[in-house]
Motif scaffolding. Structure first.
Motif, PDB file in Angstrom:
ATOM      1  N   PRO A 205       0.818  -1.207   0.000  1.00 18.28           N
ATOM      2  CA  PRO A 205       0.000   0.000   0.000  1.00 18.28           C
ATOM      3  C   PRO A 205       0.853   1.260   0.000  1.00 18.28           C
ATOM      4  O   PRO A 205       1.948   1.289   0.577  1.00 18.28           O
ATOM      5  CB  PRO A 205      -0.810  -0.116   1.289  1.00 18.28           C
ATOM      6  CG  PRO A 205       0.019  -0.982   2.182  1.00 18.28           C
ATOM      7  CD  PRO A 205       0.712  -1.962   1.277  1.00 18.28           C
ATOM      8  N   ALA A 207       0.551   5.749   0.193  1.00 17.49           N
ATOM      9  CA  ALA A 207      -0.227   6.971   0.416  1.00 17.49           C
ATOM     10  C   ALA A 207       0.572   8.137  -0.140  1.00 17.49           C
ATOM     11  O   ALA A 207       1.802   8.187   0.008  1.00 17.49           O
ATOM     12  CB  ALA A 207      -0.503   7.184   1.904  1.00 17.49           C
ATOM     13  N   SER A 228      -4.217  10.517  -0.962  1.00 22.29           N
ATOM     14  CA  SER A 228      -4.803   9.360  -1.645  1.00 22.29           C
ATOM     15  C   SER A 228      -4.043   8.106  -1.262  1.00 22.29           C
ATOM     16  O   SER A 228      -2.861   8.164  -0.904  1.00 22.29           O
ATOM     17  CB  SER A 228      -4.771   9.548  -3.162  1.00 22.29           C
ATOM     18  OG  SER A 228      -3.440   9.705  -3.625  1.00 22.29           O
ATOM     19  N   VAL A 229      -4.728   6.970  -1.335  1.00 27.25           N
ATOM     20  CA  VAL A 229      -4.129   5.701  -0.955  1.00 27.25           C
ATOM     21  C   VAL A 229      -4.357   4.682  -2.054  1.00 27.25           C
ATOM     22  O   VAL A 229      -5.407   4.671  -2.704  1.00 27.25           O
ATOM     23  CB  VAL A 229      -4.693   5.208   0.400  1.00 27.25           C
ATOM     24  CG1 VAL A 229      -6.186   4.942   0.307  1.00 27.25           C
ATOM     25  CG2 VAL A 229      -3.957   3.977   0.901  1.00 27.25           C
ATOM     26  N   ARG A 230      -3.337   3.880  -2.313  1.00 30.23           N
ATOM     27  CA  ARG A 230      -3.439   2.781  -3.271  1.00 30.23           C
ATOM     28  C   ARG A 230      -3.020   1.479  -2.584  1.00 30.23           C
ATOM     29  O   ARG A 230      -2.011   1.481  -1.851  1.00 30.23           O
ATOM     30  CB  ARG A 230      -2.528   3.020  -4.480  1.00 30.23           C
ATOM     31  CG  ARG A 230      -2.891   4.219  -5.317  1.00 30.23           C
ATOM     32  CD  ARG A 230      -2.015   4.294  -6.548  1.00 30.23           C
ATOM     33  NE  ARG A 230      -0.575   4.267  -6.191  1.00 30.23           N
ATOM     34  CZ  ARG A 230       0.410   4.222  -7.088  1.00 30.23           C
ATOM     35  NH1 ARG A 230       0.127   4.169  -8.385  1.00 30.23           N
ATOM     36  NH2 ARG A 230       1.672   4.219  -6.703  1.00 30.23           N
ATOM     37  N   PRO A 231      -3.714   0.395  -2.793  1.00 31.13           N
ATOM     38  CA  PRO A 231      -4.980   0.301  -3.524  1.00 31.13           C
ATOM     39  C   PRO A 231      -6.085   1.043  -2.790  1.00 31.13           C
ATOM     40  O   PRO A 231      -5.933   1.383  -1.609  1.00 31.13           O
ATOM     41  CB  PRO A 231      -5.237  -1.205  -3.559  1.00 31.13           C
ATOM     42  CG  PRO A 231      -4.516  -1.733  -2.359  1.00 31.13           C
ATOM     43  CD  PRO A 231      -3.292  -0.886  -2.225  1.00 31.13           C
ATOM     44  N   ASP A 232      -7.166   1.317  -3.510  1.00 30.01           N
ATOM     45  CA  ASP A 232      -8.266   2.079  -2.923  1.00 30.01           C
ATOM     46  C   ASP A 232      -8.735   1.430  -1.633  1.00 30.01           C
ATOM     47  O   ASP A 232      -8.816   0.200  -1.504  1.00 30.01           O
ATOM     48  CB  ASP A 232      -9.436   2.162  -3.908  1.00 30.01           C
ATOM     49  CG  ASP A 232      -9.101   3.038  -5.114  1.00 30.01           C
ATOM     50  OD1 ASP A 232      -8.157   3.836  -5.007  1.00 30.01           O
ATOM     51  OD2 ASP A 232      -9.782   2.911  -6.141  1.00 30.01           O
ATOM     52  N   GLY A 233      -9.057   2.269  -0.697  1.00 27.48           N
ATOM     53  CA  GLY A 233      -9.552   1.767   0.577  1.00 27.48           C
ATOM     54  C   GLY A 233      -9.496   2.860   1.614  1.00 27.48           C
ATOM     55  O   GLY A 233      -9.247   4.028   1.314  1.00 27.48           O
ATOM     56  N   ARG A 234      -9.705   2.488   2.856  1.00 31.83           N
ATOM     57  CA  ARG A 234      -9.702   3.449   3.955  1.00 31.83           C
ATOM     58  C   ARG A 234      -8.279   3.915   4.220  1.00 31.83           C
ATOM     59  O   ARG A 234      -7.338   3.127   4.249  1.00 31.83           O
ATOM     60  CB  ARG A 234     -10.280   2.788   5.206  1.00 31.83           C
ATOM     61  CG  ARG A 234     -10.319   3.688   6.439  1.00 31.83           C
ATOM     62  CD  ARG A 234     -10.887   2.948   7.629  1.00 31.83           C
ATOM     63  NE  ARG A 234     -10.046   1.843   8.055  1.00 31.83           N
ATOM     64  CZ  ARG A 234      -8.990   1.960   8.860  1.00 31.83           C
ATOM     65  NH1 ARG A 234      -8.616   3.171   9.314  1.00 31.83           N
ATOM     66  NH2 ARG A 234      -8.293   0.897   9.219  1.00 31.83           N
ATOM     67  N   LEU A 235      -8.136   5.222   4.433  1.00 32.21           N
ATOM     68  CA  LEU A 235      -6.836   5.762   4.786  1.00 32.21           C
ATOM     69  C   LEU A 235      -6.497   5.326   6.212  1.00 32.21           C
ATOM     70  O   LEU A 235      -7.307   5.496   7.127  1.00 32.21           O
ATOM     71  CB  LEU A 235      -6.873   7.287   4.701  1.00 32.21           C
ATOM     72  CG  LEU A 235      -5.540   8.039   4.712  1.00 32.21           C
ATOM     73  CD1 LEU A 235      -4.705   7.668   3.482  1.00 32.21           C
ATOM     74  CD2 LEU A 235      -5.785   9.545   4.755  1.00 32.21           C
TER      75      LEU A 235
END
Length: 248
Positions: A205, A207, A228-235
């Motif tokens: 992951p 950010a 933003s965070v990758r992969p998409d999900g909760r920060l």
């Protein structure tokens, strides 16, 4: 940024706090701050008592006589509760006067005292010059905590550059168990290119965001807006800030 220049930044930062406080009523100061369980009066009182506590460390460096930052955590908390209910004018003057006392102590400290070791309330040692940087975090972060119109978007750029760099380096030095939800993450500032790998491996992951957005998130002063965070999900939720400096 050299600590001597930071002293001027502290003066400017406290002037901004004083302007914010001067716009608040006594009732406003009884209202909740951004810190759970603290009113705005608690935050203002803490800013003042922090100046006193860090003055103690510079006096320790000046004299060689050990002076604790605070007598104890209980004494610190009692002083906050005692001072939080004061009126606007008294709170504002306390913030202004104690800040001026601290910067005067810093400006007049003998050159050979700046490398003297002193001890933070948390029990870790650092050279006296780092006291000035610790105060910078207190002034800027707690101004935001007043929840009175000043936010990370208002932080001076020199502060953002210094504090983000220090925060990233300090987090890299944290034991994995203290990284909390950030363990395994890579954090990258899109404007400066600064990065921190917190146990990250390729494909893990990540950010990213501007340095200002990252500092707001990592310091707990925003919910991560602009990050933003990758992969998409909760920060992920950062661990408590600030961290023990990596260099000491």
């Amino acid at each position: 940024m050299d600590w001597r220049e930071v002293i001027d930044e502290l003066d400017s930062g406290v002037e901004r706090i004083v302007r914010t406080l001067s716009k608040l009523s006594d009732q406003d100061l009884r209202a909740a701050s951004a810190l759970p369980g603290w009113s705005r009066g608690h935050v203002a009182t803490h800013i003042a008592r922090n100046a006193d506590s860090l003055w103690n460390l510079l006096e320790w460096a000046r004299t060689g006589v050990e002076i604790p930052q605070y007598p104890s955590l209980d004494a610190r908390n009692a002083a906050l509760d005692e001072g939080a209910g004061r009126g606007r004018d008294e709170l504002t003057e306390d913030v202004r006067a104690t800040a001026a006392r601290f910067t005067e102590q810093a400006r007049t400290l003998p050159e050979d005292a700046w490398n003297a070791p002193v001890e933070a309330m948390g029990g870790w040692s650092h050279p006296a010059w780092y006291t000035v940087y610790r105060r910078w975090n207190e002034v800027e972060a707690h101004h935001v905590d007043l929840a009175a119109g000043y936010g990370p978007a208002d932080w001076p750029e020199p502060y953002v550059r210094w504090s983000l760099g220090g925060t990233l380096a300090d987090m890299v030095a944290l034991p994995e168990k203290l990284r909390g939800e950030l363990a395994g993450l890579r954090i990258t500032a899109t404007d400066s290119g600064e990065a921190a790998d917190l146990g990250w491996t390729p494909g893990g992951p990540e950010a990213s965001g501007s340095g200002r957005a990252l500092l707001g998130w990592l310091s707990g002063r925003t919910d991560g807006s602009g990050v933003s965070v990758r992969p998409d999900g909760r920060l992920p939720v950062p661990p408590p800030w600030p961290h023990r400096p990596a260099d000491f």
